[in-house]
Design a protein around this motif. Structure first.
Motif: not given
Length: 136
Positions: A71-81
């Protein structure tokens, strides 16, 4: 309808099953190896698995992390519980989520995009466990 603005935004940027079955509970950013990262923390909603009755809540499993579209210049990491329930016999019960592409740490949608765009799914985007803070 007064919907939470963060969930409205999440519905636009996350896979639909994520916002249907998970709540966005935290957002943070950091930088690792000169790369900006956006961390989105998602907890499974308190909806018992179908086909089961008499279940009692039993907390969450350890969080899983996966890469999703930048998203834009950000690498996106999803933390799922994912939630865990116990049945009358004390056996753990949970829903069977298939959100990660087999053999990767990518969301299914992102892996499909990479495979179509590049012709393969690169492994350089794997999430190194030591780079992720599990603290909420």
């Amino acid at each position: 309808m007064n919907e939470n603005p963060y969930m409205m935004l999440a519905k636009v940027i996350l896979p639909s099953e994520m916002t249907e079955y998970f709540d966005l509970v935290k957002v943070r950013t950091d930088e690792y190896a000169q790369e900006q990262r956006l961390h989105l923390y998602l907890d499974e909603k308190d909806i018992t698995p179908e086909g089961h009755s008499g279940l009692t809540p039993n907390g969450f499993y350890e969080e899983s992390c996966m890469n999703d579209f930048p998203i834009r210049e950000y690498r996106t990491v999803l933390h799922v519980r994912r939630r865990r329930w116990k049945d009358a016999d004390g056996k753990s019960v949970s829903k069977d989520w298939q959100m990660i592409a087999k053999g990767t740490r990518y969301s299914k949608e992102f892996a499909t995009f990479l495979k179509e765009f590049l012709g393969y799914i690169p492994d350089y985007g794997q999430i190194a466990p030591e780079t992720i803070s599990h603290k909420r």
